[in-house]
Design a protein around this motif. Structure first.
Motif, PDB file in Angstrom:
ATOM      1  N   CYS A 226       0.845  -1.204   0.000  1.00 43.92           N
ATOM      2  CA  CYS A 226       0.000   0.000   0.000  1.00 43.92           C
ATOM      3  C   CYS A 226       0.874   1.246   0.000  1.00 43.92           C
ATOM      4  CB  CYS A 226      -0.893  -0.015   1.243  1.00 43.92           C
ATOM      5  SG  CYS A 226      -1.926   1.450   1.444  1.00 43.92           S
ATOM      6  N   ILE A 227       0.406   2.281  -0.700  1.00 46.24           N
ATOM      7  CA  ILE A 227       1.052   3.593  -0.673  1.00 46.24           C
ATOM      8  C   ILE A 227       0.011   4.633  -0.271  1.00 46.24           C
ATOM      9  CG2 ILE A 227       2.111   5.405  -2.082  1.00 46.24           C
ATOM     10  CD1 ILE A 227       3.548   3.229  -3.619  1.00 46.24           C
ATOM     11  N   VAL A 228       0.348   5.420   0.737  1.00 50.07           N
ATOM     12  CA  VAL A 228      -0.527   6.473   1.246  1.00 50.07           C
ATOM     13  C   VAL A 228       0.040   7.818   0.835  1.00 50.07           C
ATOM     14  CG1 VAL A 228      -1.378   7.622   3.324  1.00 50.07           C
ATOM     15  CG2 VAL A 228      -1.373   5.116   3.193  1.00 50.07           C
ATOM     16  N   GLY A 229      -0.798   8.653   0.209  1.00 50.51           N
ATOM     17  CA  GLY A 229      -0.327   9.962  -0.195  1.00 50.51           C
ATOM     18  C   GLY A 229      -1.230  11.097   0.251  1.00 50.51           C
ATOM     19  N   LEU A 230      -2.545  10.843   0.354  1.00 52.74           N
ATOM     20  CA  LEU A 230      -3.564  11.893   0.526  1.00 52.74           C
ATOM     21  C   LEU A 230      -3.487  12.881  -0.627  1.00 52.74           C
ATOM     22  CD1 LEU A 230      -3.892  12.731   4.318  1.00 52.74           C
ATOM     23  CD2 LEU A 230      -4.945  10.921   3.007  1.00 52.74           C
ATOM     24  N   ASN A 231      -2.467  13.738  -0.658  1.00 51.69           N
ATOM     25  CA  ASN A 231      -2.286  14.671  -1.765  1.00 51.69           C
ATOM     26  C   ASN A 231      -1.867  13.880  -3.010  1.00 51.69           C
ATOM     27  OD1 ASN A 231      -1.455  16.593  -3.598  1.00 51.69           O
ATOM     28  ND2 ASN A 231       0.097  17.497  -2.265  1.00 51.69           N
ATOM     29  N   PRO A 232      -2.697  13.834  -4.051  1.00 52.63           N
ATOM     30  CA  PRO A 232      -2.371  13.009  -5.218  1.00 52.63           C
ATOM     31  C   PRO A 232      -1.131  13.479  -5.976  1.00 52.63           C
ATOM     32  CG  PRO A 232      -4.288  14.386  -5.669  1.00 52.63           C
ATOM     33  CD  PRO A 232      -3.984  14.519  -4.211  1.00 52.63           C
ATOM     34  N   ALA A 233      -0.754  14.759  -5.829  1.00 50.15           N
ATOM     35  CA  ALA A 233       0.457  15.233  -6.493  1.00 50.15           C
ATOM     36  C   ALA A 233       1.684  14.485  -5.988  1.00 50.15           C
ATOM     37  CB  ALA A 233       0.620  16.733  -6.285  1.00 50.15           C
ATOM     38  N   MET A 234       1.677  14.092  -4.720  1.00 51.93           N
ATOM     39  CA  MET A 234       2.781  13.315  -4.168  1.00 51.93           C
ATOM     40  C   MET A 234       2.830  11.925  -4.798  1.00 51.93           C
ATOM     41  SD  MET A 234       2.092  14.262  -0.177  1.00 51.93           S
ATOM     42  CE  MET A 234       3.541  13.430   0.468  1.00 51.93           C
ATOM     43  N   VAL A 235       1.664  11.339  -4.989  1.00 50.80           N
ATOM     44  CA  VAL A 235       1.590  10.014  -5.607  1.00 50.80           C
ATOM     45  C   VAL A 235       2.034  10.087  -7.061  1.00 50.80           C
ATOM     46  CG1 VAL A 235       0.056   8.085  -6.158  1.00 50.80           C
ATOM     47  CG2 VAL A 235      -0.254   9.346  -4.015  1.00 50.80           C
ATOM     48  N   ALA A 236       1.587  11.129  -7.758  1.00 49.64           N
ATOM     49  CA  ALA A 236       1.943  11.291  -9.173  1.00 49.64           C
ATOM     50  C   ALA A 236       3.438  11.507  -9.351  1.00 49.64           C
ATOM     51  CB  ALA A 236       1.161  12.454  -9.775  1.00 49.64           C
ATOM     52  N   ALA A 237       4.088  12.094  -8.352  1.00 48.79           N
ATOM     53  CA  ALA A 237       5.526  12.361  -8.462  1.00 48.79           C
ATOM     54  C   ALA A 237       6.360  11.094  -8.304  1.00 48.79           C
ATOM     55  CB  ALA A 237       5.947  13.387  -7.407  1.00 48.79           C
ATOM     56  N   LEU A 238       5.859  10.104  -7.581  1.00 49.55           N
ATOM     57  CA  LEU A 238       6.683   8.937  -7.255  1.00 49.55           C
ATOM     58  C   LEU A 238       7.184   8.171  -8.484  1.00 49.55           C
ATOM     59  CD1 LEU A 238       8.001   7.232  -5.112  1.00 49.55           C
ATOM     60  CD2 LEU A 238       5.839   5.988  -4.820  1.00 49.55           C
ATOM     61  N   PRO A 239       6.345   7.855  -9.477  1.00 51.52           N
ATOM     62  CA  PRO A 239       6.885   7.153 -10.647  1.00 51.52           C
ATOM     63  C   PRO A 239       7.975   7.939 -11.360  1.00 51.52           C
ATOM     64  CG  PRO A 239       4.485   7.022 -10.626  1.00 51.52           C
ATOM     65  CD  PRO A 239       4.872   8.010  -9.570  1.00 51.52           C
ATOM     66  N   ARG A 240       7.841   9.254 -11.429  1.00 51.17           N
ATOM     67  CA  ARG A 240       8.861  10.068 -12.094  1.00 51.17           C
ATOM     68  C   ARG A 240      10.123  10.154 -11.244  1.00 51.17           C
ATOM     69  NH1 ARG A 240       7.258  12.078 -16.749  1.00 51.17           N
ATOM     70  NH2 ARG A 240       5.031  12.351 -17.182  1.00 51.17           N
ATOM     71  N   GLN A 241       9.967  10.186  -9.913  1.00 46.42           N
ATOM     72  CA  GLN A 241      11.152  10.165  -9.061  1.00 46.42           C
ATOM     73  C   GLN A 241      11.913   8.853  -9.223  1.00 46.42           C
ATOM     74  OE1 GLN A 241       9.235  11.013  -5.296  1.00 46.42           O
ATOM     75  NE2 GLN A 241      10.013  13.114  -5.288  1.00 46.42           N
ATOM     76  N   LEU A 242      11.194   7.742  -9.302  1.00 47.29           N
ATOM     77  CA  LEU A 242      11.854   6.455  -9.521  1.00 47.29           C
ATOM     78  C   LEU A 242      12.608   6.438 -10.846  1.00 47.29           C
ATOM     79  CD1 LEU A 242       9.338   3.720  -8.292  1.00 47.29           C
ATOM     80  CD2 LEU A 242      11.646   4.141  -7.445  1.00 47.29           C
ATOM     81  N   ALA A 243      11.969   6.952 -11.898  1.00 48.87           N
ATOM     82  CA  ALA A 243      12.613   6.985 -13.211  1.00 48.87           C
ATOM     83  C   ALA A 243      13.861   7.862 -13.185  1.00 48.87           C
ATOM     84  CB  ALA A 243      11.640   7.498 -14.262  1.00 48.87           C
ATOM     85  N   LEU A 244      13.824   8.924 -12.381  1.00 45.63           N
ATOM     86  CA  LEU A 244      14.953   9.852 -12.286  1.00 45.63           C
ATOM     87  C   LEU A 244      16.048   9.321 -11.369  1.00 45.63           C
ATOM     88  CD1 LEU A 244      15.975  12.787 -12.946  1.00 45.63           C
ATOM     89  CD2 LEU A 244      14.777  13.510 -10.856  1.00 45.63           C
ATOM     90  N   TRP A 245      15.664   8.667 -10.295  1.00 44.73           N
ATOM     91  CA  TRP A 245      16.604   8.318  -9.227  1.00 44.73           C
ATOM     92  C   TRP A 245      17.124   6.886  -9.270  1.00 44.73           C
ATOM     93  CZ3 TRP A 245      13.287  10.632  -4.639  1.00 44.73           C
ATOM     94  CH2 TRP A 245      13.394  12.046  -4.655  1.00 44.73           C
ATOM     95  N   TRP A 246      16.559   6.004 -10.115  1.00 43.61           N
ATOM     96  CA  TRP A 246      16.884   4.591  -9.949  1.00 43.61           C
ATOM     97  C   TRP A 246      18.369   4.270 -10.040  1.00 43.61           C
ATOM     98  CZ3 TRP A 246      19.420   1.500 -13.300  1.00 43.61           C
ATOM     99  CH2 TRP A 246      19.405   1.802 -14.660  1.00 43.61           C
ATOM    100  N   PRO A 247      19.167   4.953 -10.901  1.00 36.54           N
ATOM    101  CA  PRO A 247      20.601   4.620 -10.883  1.00 36.54           C
ATOM    102  C   PRO A 247      21.251   4.914  -9.521  1.00 36.54           C
ATOM    103  CG  PRO A 247      20.039   5.782 -12.905  1.00 36.54           C
ATOM    104  CD  PRO A 247      18.868   5.930 -11.984  1.00 36.54           C
ATOM    105  N   ARG A 248      20.873   6.063  -8.906  1.00 43.38           N
ATOM    106  CA  ARG A 248      21.394   6.395  -7.568  1.00 43.38           C
ATOM    107  C   ARG A 248      20.901   5.389  -6.535  1.00 43.38           C
ATOM    108  NH1 ARG A 248      19.233  12.042  -6.156  1.00 43.38           N
ATOM    109  NH2 ARG A 248      20.231  11.509  -4.155  1.00 43.38           N
TER     110      ARG A 248
END
Length: 561
Positions: A226-248
């Motif tokens: 489960c992932i809890v965000g309440l604010n959907p903008a936080m949830v929407a950011a997570l896939p893009r953060q993973l795509a940006l950060w995965w090498p690190r």
């Protein structure tokens, strides 16, 4: 062994409390009038001898009708002098009981509001609602609560130090509050006992991206459900953060570091798995990282209704979105009690609820409606009165009546009441969202986000609509989208139609942004010090610089909304 049993017992008691409060809320719907009258009697009786109560003759009020006549409707700006006195340490201003702390909420002016919070308000209004809001999720995915590492809460970010008021009382967000330490309430939210509750490295309290990255390093090594965000903008950011950060991420997980600093047990096997998945899929999505994900918990109405269905697929095709309640720092309005996918039932035992037709201005003496007066399909401003010291307070949210449950309206969040009005068009957020949704449905196109800005085009003025595309858009498709949007907006807004017909407003023009343009702006806000929980989608932007960055060109003569 005893410690483990005590831990398990505490979790089970919390689970049972969630179910009990949800069921009690459902029972309150059988007699909403009595509940509302009881709420009013209590807040009048307890606060009659305050400065506010004496000014408005609380001791003489005997009914909801009397209360409406005696107390004008106010917004935060009008309450602020009273709240500032209480925040400075003066007693008996709004409530007989001194506030314990002040919730922080982002205001329309950019200043953080101070919402007074008393123990009585928390005990009788906040906690029953707050326990109830988790019931549906925990009932469907018990492990979300019962297994410490099953839930990744994006909103949970405890700090060691918080701002305070002049009198030394904490001034912090709801998601930052230690409910057990401050109020003695053993509330265990899903995700708040995860291994990443405490950061493995020392970071500044305002380094929100650094804190998010550190927690993601740890959560990436667990089997999330489960992932809890309440604010959907936080949830929407997570896939893009993973795509940006995965090498690190892969490097840090392999080395047992966070940002190169030793912090964890090295896990080269998990790192190799991340690299293999990213190489195979060309990126790393939440569904790749956590294949057993089953649920998201966040708002899924308003702007997010335009992108949430497709966004949820990046977390897994079988993921269910559980709607967060209609609520604000000032208090709860509605929470789902029966599994509805977007709407909730009003929390009639928590506060007095009044409503005003959304097309009307909110005036001190506006005629308000009760729950029985609301019509399905229509939208309303929300006015609340609650035990913590807000009386006939204009919440600033607009709700839509979806249908009725047990004869009581079910409400979903439609948007903020903010009007965009440069030519008499008086546009609300919800009207723009409805028009965009209609245009997308009619053209078969999909977007990742949207915002509007009024553009000055020579002698003509009209709305620019920036959209983040999903897939490629052709010129003729954009043209069709513009036509359908303008027609739909005229259908939902009489004032917009008149502005268009009179020539005061020109046609709306769509601008296709880069796919990650909105994400970059969100990240920039977080980097500037805005807490992720407060960085929300904006259907209207008045910032010309943000607009220029979104649409990717120098826009001459732009006029703010």
């Amino acid at each position: 062994m005893k410690a483990r049993q005590a831990h398990d017992d505490q979790l089970e008691n919390c689970r049972l409390r969630m179910m009990a409060e949800r069921n009690q809320l459902a029972r309150s719907l059988t007699d909403t009038n009595s509940c509302q009258e009881r709420v009013l009697r209590q807040l009048i009786a307890e606060n009659a001898d305050t400065d506010f109560g004496r000014l408005h003759h609380f001791s003489l009020l005997g009914s909801i009708a009397d209360f409406k006549k005696a107390v004008p409707i106010r917004d935060y700006a009008e309450f602020e002098p009273w709240i500032d006195r209480a925040a400075d340490g003066e007693s008996n201003v709004l409530t007989a009981e001194d506030p314990v702390l002040f919730f922080m909420s982002s205001g329309t002016t950019g200043r953080n509001k101070k919402i007074p919070v008393t123990r009585s308000f928390m005990r009788q209004s906040f906690f029953p609602f707050y326990f109830a809001m988790w019931a549906g999720l925990v009932e469907s995915v018990p492990e979300a609560l019962l297994r410490d590492d099953a839930t990744y809460s994006l909103k949970f970010d405890p700090h060691g130090r918080y701002p305070s008021t002049n009198s030394g009382r904490p001034h912090l967000g709801v998601s930052q509050t230690d409910f057990e330490g401050i109020f003695g309430e053993s509330l265990i939210e899903p995700g708040t006992r995860a291994p990443w509750k405490h950061l493995p490295v020392k970071l500044a309290d305002d380094d929100h991206l650094g804190r998010a990255y550190a927690r993601l390093c740890m959560a990436a090594q667990h089997d999330l459900l489960c992932i809890v965000g309440l604010n959907p903008a936080m949830v929407a950011a997570l896939p893009r953060q993973l795509a940006l950060w995965w090498p690190r991420l892969a490097k840090d997980i392999r080395d047992g570091t966070v940002g190169g600093v030793p912090a964890m047990t090295p896990n080269p096997e998990r790192a190799a798995t991340l690299e293999r998945l990213a190489t195979y899929f060309g990126t790393l999505l939440p569904s790749h990282l956590w294949p057993n994900l089953r649920s998201l918990f966040c708002w899924n109405t308003g702007v997010s209704s335009l992108y949430m269905p497709r966004l949820a697929e990046s977390f897994g095709t079988n993921v269910r979105v559980f709607p967060a309640p209609v609520a604000a720092s000032e208090g709860p309005v509605a929470v789902t009690v029966d599994g509805h996918r977007s709407a909730g039932s009003p929390v009639v035992a928590a506060m007095l609820l009044e409503f005003i037709e959304a097309d009307e201005d909110i005036l001190p003496d506006s005629l308000t409606l009760g729950l029985s007066d609301l019509d399905a399909g229509r939208e309303y401003h929300v006015i609340i009165s609650q035990l913590g010291g807000l009386y006939r307070y204009a919440l600033g949210d607009v709700v839509r009546v979806v249908d009725r449950l047990q004869g009581v309206p079910r409400l979903e969040y439609a948007g903020r009441r903010t009007l965009s009005n440069v030519a008499g068009e008086r546009l609300r957020e919800s009207q723009v969202v409805r028009a965009v949704k209609d245009a997308l449905l009619s053209t078969g196109m999909e977007i990742g986000n949207v915002t509007c800005h009024v553009e000055q085009r020579g002698d003509d003025m009209g709305y620019g609509v920036a959209i983040a595309p999903r897939g490629s858009f052709q010129a003729h498709e954009i043209g069709a989208l513009e036509v359908r949007f303008d027609r739909a907006l005229q259908d939902v807004s009489r004032c917009y139609r008149h502005a268009r017909e009179s020539g005061r407003l020109g046609k709306s023009v769509f601008h296709v942004t880069e796919p990650d343009a909105f994400f970059r702006e969100w990240q920039a806000r977080i980097t500037s010090g805005v807490r992720p929980a407060q960085a929300k989608d904006r259907i209207f932007t008045s910032d010309a610089e943000i607009w220029r960055r979104l649409i990717g060109r120098t826009a001459e003569g732009l006029r703010s909304v």
